[in-house]
Design a protein around this motif. Structure first.
Motif, PDB file in Angstrom:
ATOM      1  N   SER A 122      47.223  46.384  32.917  1.00 55.82           N
ATOM      2  CA  SER A 122      46.895  44.492  32.102  1.00 55.82           C
ATOM      3  C   SER A 122      47.072  44.847  30.781  1.00 55.82           C
ATOM      4  O   SER A 122      45.459  45.382  30.689  1.00 55.82           O
ATOM      5  CB  SER A 122      45.997  43.894  33.143  1.00 55.82           C
ATOM      6  OG  SER A 122      45.602  43.145  32.125  1.00 55.82           O
ATOM      7  N   THR A 125      44.586  39.545  30.389  1.00 57.26           N
ATOM      8  CA  THR A 125      45.127  39.295  31.782  1.00 57.26           C
ATOM      9  C   THR A 125      43.520  37.914  32.026  1.00 57.26           C
ATOM     10  O   THR A 125      42.476  38.653  31.913  1.00 57.26           O
ATOM     11  CB  THR A 125      45.407  39.451  32.975  1.00 57.26           C
ATOM     12  OG1 THR A 125      46.480  40.553  32.449  1.00 57.26           O
ATOM     13  CG2 THR A 125      45.191  38.653  34.226  1.00 57.26           C
ATOM     14  N   TYR A 141      46.307  30.002  33.102  1.00 55.10           N
ATOM     15  CA  TYR A 141      46.658  31.777  33.144  1.00 55.10           C
ATOM     16  C   TYR A 141      47.358  32.274  32.061  1.00 55.10           C
ATOM     17  O   TYR A 141      48.668  32.081  32.237  1.00 55.10           O
ATOM     18  CB  TYR A 141      46.945  32.013  35.212  1.00 55.10           C
ATOM     19  CG  TYR A 141      47.715  33.435  34.874  1.00 55.10           C
ATOM     20  CD1 TYR A 141      46.579  33.677  35.684  1.00 55.10           C
ATOM     21  CD2 TYR A 141      48.827  33.810  35.132  1.00 55.10           C
ATOM     22  CE1 TYR A 141      47.051  35.553  35.576  1.00 55.10           C
ATOM     23  CE2 TYR A 141      48.920  34.406  35.375  1.00 55.10           C
ATOM     24  CZ  TYR A 141      48.291  35.733  35.737  1.00 55.10           C
ATOM     25  OH  TYR A 141      48.718  37.213  36.359  1.00 55.10           O
ATOM     26  N   SER A 143      48.916  35.852  30.842  1.00 55.56           N
ATOM     27  CA  SER A 143      49.242  37.923  30.897  1.00 55.56           C
ATOM     28  C   SER A 143      49.889  38.461  30.634  1.00 55.56           C
ATOM     29  O   SER A 143      51.126  37.526  29.944  1.00 55.56           O
ATOM     30  CB  SER A 143      49.020  37.700  32.841  1.00 55.56           C
ATOM     31  OG  SER A 143      49.061  39.173  32.503  1.00 55.56           O
TER      32      SER A 143
END
Length: 234
Positions: A122, A125, A141, A143
């Motif tokens: 990641s 995120t 959200y 990411s």
């Protein structure tokens, strides 16, 4: 030596990205949900990342911001590629009525990659949650993550935009079900709100370093690609 722990600037920058509209291309807009992919700014076209940064925004009319925040934190709340693992540093913050959760991959000397699992990465995120009423909220959200393995990046990018709405709907459903579920499952246990409840071992931030995607090996998964995606490499 600078601390790896994110400070106020990291939370501010994440919030700014969540609310930005410039340099974001809309890929999906249905039933109160939008999905965007970041496009490079005019002065950054020579630095286009291989893995897209995506952003999903959902208008939730029947779950409070506080409940959605709890759902994301509560790890007990209830694919054709090799299983992944990931080691991330998660941080969270509540300012006024806004909730922010961010994470990024780190290297930990006690938890190196293993041959049994592909380690995903990641780059960034997180979630931005803001109430729009006593029982409604905006849920975002964002990411940029690399599942690693040998999956072509176009497959990763396409899957991200296709799966995001499905995942968001599942999170929304979890939010609707969470209050009743939590009543029967340690209702007073919320270590993300009450740090004194935490039973996990303490971590020394000095042991951590940022995990870069290009420092992890790829694993051959070509035989497990989804047939539909394999036929379309656009």
């Amino acid at each position: 030596m600078a601390s790896i722990l994110p400070g106020e600037e990291a939370f501010f920058d994440f919030r700014k990205q969540c609310l930005a509209t410039e340099n974001w291309l809309n890929k999906y807009d249905e039933n109160g949900m939008q999905v965007w992919v970041e496009v490079p700014a005019a002065n950054k076209k020579n630095h286009v990342p291989k893995v897209h940064k995506i952003k999903c925004k959902m208008t939730i009319k029947d779950v409070s911001a506080a409940t959605m925040y709890d759902v994301i934190h509560d790890g007990v709340c209830p694919n054709p590629i090799k299983k992944r693992d990931v080691v991330t540093l998660r941080s969270w913050q509540k300012i006024d009525d806004e909730y922010i959760i961010i994470n990024f991959s780190v290297k930990h000397p006690k938890y190196p990659p293993t041959k049994k699992l592909v380690r995903a990465v990641s780059m960034l995120t997180g979630y931005f949650i803001k109430p729009t009423g006593p029982n409604s909220c905006t849920f975002i959200y964002l990411s940029q993550a690399d599942p690693k393995g040998s999956l072509p990046k176009w497959v990763v990018n396409r899957a991200s935009t296709r799966l995001a709405p499905r995942v968001m709907r599942c999170v929304h459903k979890a939010g609707r079900d969470y209050p009743e579920w939590k009543k029967q499952n340690s209702p007073d246990q919320k270590p993300w709100l009450y740090p004194e409840q935490n039973k996990l071992p303490m971590m020394d931030p000095a042991e951590l370093s940022i995990q870069r995607a290009d420092s992890l090996e790829n694993v051959d998964e070509s035989s497990k690609l989804d047939a539909e995606d394999s036929e379309d490499s656009s």
